[in-house]
Design an enzyme around this catalytic site. Structure first.
Site, short mmCIF file in Angstrom:
data_model
loop_
_atom_site.label_atom_id
_atom_site.label_comp_id
_atom_site.label_asym_id
_atom_site.label_seq_id
_atom_site.Cartn_x
_atom_site.Cartn_y
_atom_site.Cartn_z
N HIS A 18 0.71 -1.62 -0.21
CA HIS A 18 0.22 0.23 -0.30
C HIS A 18 0.26 1.10 -0.13
O HIS A 18 2.12 1.18 0.41
CB HIS A 18 -1.54 0.29 0.90
CG HIS A 18 -0.53 0.15 2.61
ND1 HIS A 18 0.21 0.70 3.41
CD2 HIS A 18 -0.05 -0.93 3.28
CE1 HIS A 18 0.81 0.70 4.60
NE2 HIS A 18 0.21 -0.54 4.43
N HIS A 21 4.25 1.77 2.44
CA HIS A 21 5.21 1.18 2.37
C HIS A 21 6.00 1.38 1.33
O HIS A 21 6.94 1.54 1.51
CB HIS A 21 4.76 -0.74 1.86
CG HIS A 21 4.06 -1.30 2.40
ND1 HIS A 21 2.69 -2.19 2.23
CD2 HIS A 21 4.30 -1.76 3.49
CE1 HIS A 21 2.17 -2.65 3.29
NE2 HIS A 21 2.50 -2.53 4.01
N CYS A 124 0.29 -8.97 20.63
CA CYS A 124 -0.72 -8.17 19.99
C CYS A 124 0.11 -9.24 18.32
O CYS A 124 1.14 -8.13 18.55
CB CYS A 124 -0.35 -7.27 19.48
SG CYS A 124 -1.38 -6.77 18.24
N CYS A 127 0.98 -6.02 15.45
CA CYS A 127 2.20 -5.68 15.18
C CYS A 127 3.32 -6.52 16.01
O CYS A 127 4.78 -6.21 15.72
CB CYS A 127 2.09 -4.73 17.38
SG CYS A 127 1.09 -3.61 17.04
N CYS A 143 -5.20 -3.67 20.77
CA CYS A 143 -4.69 -2.45 20.31
C CYS A 143 -5.13 -1.16 19.24
O CYS A 143 -6.00 -1.41 18.40
CB CYS A 143 -4.02 -3.85 19.64
SG CYS A 143 -2.69 -3.05 18.10
N HIS A 146 -4.66 -1.95 15.56
CA HIS A 146 -5.49 -3.21 15.01
C HIS A 146 -6.91 -3.94 15.23
O HIS A 146 -7.51 -3.79 15.15
CB HIS A 146 -4.33 -4.76 14.88
CG HIS A 146 -3.21 -4.57 13.96
ND1 HIS A 146 -2.03 -4.13 15.63
CD2 HIS A 146 -2.94 -4.48 13.28
CE1 HIS A 146 -1.01 -3.84 13.98
NE2 HIS A 146 -1.41 -3.87 12.45
N LYS A 293 -6.44 5.76 10.03
CA LYS A 293 -5.59 5.18 9.06
C LYS A 293 -6.21 4.48 8.47
O LYS A 293 -7.08 4.14 7.93
CB LYS A 293 -5.05 4.61 10.61
CG LYS A 293 -3.74 3.60 10.62
CD LYS A 293 -3.81 2.61 11.54
CE LYS A 293 -3.41 0.63 11.20
NZ LYS A 293 -1.63 1.30 10.86
N LYS A 296 -8.46 -2.20 6.10
CA LYS A 296 -9.10 -3.13 5.25
C LYS A 296 -10.85 -2.46 5.35
O LYS A 296 -11.27 -2.94 4.63
CB LYS A 296 -8.68 -4.35 4.68
CG LYS A 296 -7.52 -4.02 3.46
CD LYS A 296 -7.76 -5.63 3.45
CE LYS A 296 -5.58 -5.84 2.66
NZ LYS A 296 -5.23 -6.72 3.80
N1 MSP Z 1 7.83 -6.39 8.77
C1 MSP Z 1 8.64 -5.32 9.84
C2 MSP Z 1 9.41 -4.39 9.86
C3 MSP Z 1 10.94 -5.18 9.70
S1 MSP Z 1 12.10 -4.25 9.71
C4 MSP Z 1 13.19 -5.12 9.71
C5 MSP Z 1 6.81 -4.13 9.61
N2 MSP Z 1 6.20 -4.36 8.36
S2 MSP Z 1 4.82 -3.35 8.29
O1 MSP Z 1 4.92 -4.33 6.86
O2 MSP Z 1 4.00 -3.31 8.94
O3 MSP Z 1 5.72 -1.83 7.40
C6 MSP Z 1 6.76 -1.63 6.86
C7 MSP Z 1 7.12 0.04 6.51
O4 MSP Z 1 6.20 1.07 6.53
C8 MSP Z 1 7.96 -0.34 8.35
O5 MSP Z 1 9.12 1.05 7.84
C9 MSP Z 1 6.40 1.36 8.12
O6 MSP Z 1 6.65 2.17 9.10
C10 MSP Z 1 5.82 1.42 6.68
N3 MSP Z 1 4.58 1.27 6.59
C11 MSP Z 1 3.64 0.70 6.99
N4 MSP Z 1 2.68 2.30 6.67
C12 MSP Z 1 2.26 3.03 6.89
C13 MSP Z 1 1.95 4.08 6.63
N5 MSP Z 1 0.47 3.85 6.80
N6 MSP Z 1 2.23 5.43 5.84
C14 MSP Z 1 3.52 4.83 6.38
N7 MSP Z 1 4.52 4.08 6.51
C15 MSP Z 1 3.68 3.12 7.13
O7 MSP Z 1 6.66 -2.97 9.63
#
Ligand code: MSP
Length: 471
Positions: A18, A21, A124, A127, A143, A146, A293, A296
């Site tokens: 999304h 990421h 959680c 998380c 949480c 979530h 935030k 889905k």
């Molecule tokens: N798997 C862990 C990271 C492990 S690193 C050793 C994780 N995954 S995640 O898919 O939840 O998030 C991946 C990255 O995307 C993180 O840096 C997270 O902060 C970022 N983001 C996820 N959702 C986000 C937003 N809505 N906005 C900005 N960044 C976000 O955490």
């Protein structure tokens, strides 16, 4: 030439990518391209976090073998990174055999700081994190990220002694030996560090099978964070390879939600391994959709691929790198995106390229050679990772070129037959544009390459299509 290593957080591959990421990738890519402009040799990692209860449950729900599930999703993430025009050099998946073997070796190296103990408390799965009683009480057992009640756990886990390293981590943060950015997060982390208990780094196999097996104990599986954080060095070949050319990382990019893992557990692991700490940990904010935030269940998840297919990757990068403050939360709306595209990218930049190149080709004004320099103001902002500010700083210069065209009215010079004045005027405007283009290249790699091609040759040919057609 200096070597610089840049890292991105590895996303959980329990869904499709999304727009959130994209933040890690885009910011790290700007950083990588900027260092390359400075003449550094750059390595940039990306990867997929594939273990843990959350992914296991999702694959089970879908009735797909979990390896098959992560294979398919990791591919989607890799395609997504390429679609963002991100120049990563190395990719790691936590289910890779080589990564798993290296993580087991890392565990064994940390053994003096690991002990087994009973845990009774909260967890959680969303998380993938143990929750303290204080947090549980503050959030009334649910949480906030979530919207699910915390689960009660009673199990035996291995713990990692954060307490062995607290003092060193604290000093490294205070002295900026490991710089936490933005500055205001530093205080939050120092406070968290003070209260930080030893952390659990395994789960009983009966509770979690999908993960790296703990060496020397058949009953335990590694908890995702030790496995995931290790990716930054296993991808370099640690422990069997000398990684000192690349490590410590010049910059690690993470979202603010996972800063605590990177600023506390990760440095503790590195200290336990006798490795230096990263130079910078840069944490960005969250991207919200219509003020909320993305989720889905709310149905407000924005598909980045749809945005890129419709507006192009540079438009995507423009919005998320300039309109999203590097360090703050920001709101996405289609309207804001569309306005930024039409009023700024298409008008200020695309139109400028079109106007200048048409006037130069029509009046047969040749391009002079331009030596591009990096202004100190820009360099300062980039070195402080204030990318959105640096981007805005260059954009003001772009707008000034437009203003100069309006003020100097080259079309009047053409009309009056003032050939020399016209050449000087257009050449000087084009030189300014080429300079801006150079500074914009880390942000808009595709468009700036095209502009370079238009304005580097002696003869100018204006593009048949505008760079950013209005939508
Ligand atoms: N798997 C862990 C990271 C492990 S690193 C050793 C994780 N995954 S995640 O898919 O939840 O998030 C991946 C990255 O995307 C993180 O840096 C997270 O902060 C970022 N983001 C996820 N959702 C986000 C937003 N809505 N906005 C900005 N960044 C976000 O955490």
């Amino acid at each position: 030439m200096t070597q610089k290593y840049i890292t991105t957080a590895i996303p959980y591959v329990n869904g499709v990518p999304h727009i959130g990421h994209a933040m890690d990738y885009c910011l790290a890519d700007v950083c990588a391209r900027y260092y390359k402009l400075l003449g550094d040799e750059v390595k940039m990692q990306a990867g997929a976090d594939e273990h843990g209860g959350k992914i296991f449950q999702k694959a089970k729900e879908l009735g797909v073998p979990v390896q098959e599930y992560v294979d398919a999703n990791a591919r989607k993430f890799q395609d997504f990174i390429s679609k963002l025009d991100v120049s990563y050099s190395d990719y790691v998946r936590t289910s890779d055999a080589a990564h798993q073997k290296r993580v087991q070796e890392i565990w064994l190296k940390l053994k003096d700081h690991i002990y087994l103990e009973k845990y009774e408390g909260w967890y959680c799965t969303g998380c993938e994190r143990f929750i303290t009683q204080k947090e549980y009480d503050e959030n009334n057992g649910v949480c906030p990220d979530h919207q699910k009640p915390y689960e009660k756990l009673k199990e035996e886990n291995y713990y990692f002694k954060i307490s062995d390293f607290k003092e060193k981590i604290r000093n490294a943060i205070i002295n900026d030996e490991m710089r936490i950015l933005p500055e205001f997060r530093k205080k939050e982390i120092l406070k968290l560090l003070e209260d930080s208990p030893d952390v659990s780094i395994s789960r009983p196999k009966s509770q979690l099978t999908w993960g790296v097996p703990v060496p020397d104990d058949d009953n335990q599986t590694m908890y995702v964070w030790l496995d995931a954080l290790s990716n930054y060095i296993t991808v370099l070949g640690y422990p069997e390879t000398d990684i000192s050319v690349w490590w410590p990382a010049a910059a690690q990019f993470v979202g603010k939600d996972i800063l605590r893992f990177h600023a506390i557990i990760w440095p503790a692991m590195l200290l336990g391994l006798g490795l230096p700490l990263p130079k910078n940990i840069v944490s960005h904010g969250m991207v919200l959709a219509d003020g909320q935030k993305m989720s889905k269940s709310i149905g407000n998840v924005v598909d980045p691929v749809e945005l890129i297919d419709r507006y192009g990757v540079d438009a995507f990068r423009y919005f998320f790198l300039k309109h999203v403050d590097t360090f703050a939360d920001a709101d996405f709306t289609w309207e804001k995106f569309n306005n930024a595209y039409n009023n700024e990218l298409a008008n200020d930049f695309g139109n400028l390229v079109q106007r200048l190149s048409v006037m130069m080709s029509k009046n047969k004004v040749k391009m002079i050679s331009v030596t591009t320099e990096m202004p100190t103001e820009y360099k300062k902002l980039m070195d402080e990772f204030r990318f959105s500010d640096a981007f805005a700083w260059v954009w003001e210069k772009v707008q000034k070129i437009n203003k100069r065209i309006d003020d100097e009215k080259p079309w009047m010079l053409a009309k009056n037959g003032e050939v020399d004045k016209l050449s000087d005027c257009l050449q000087s405007l084009a030189a300014d544009l080429v300079e801006c283009n150079f500074l914009l290249s880390p942000f808009l790699p595709g468009a700036t390459k095209k502009v370079d091609q238009i304005f580097t040759s002696g003869e100018i040919t204006s593009p048949a299509q505008p760079l950013f057609p209005k939508q």
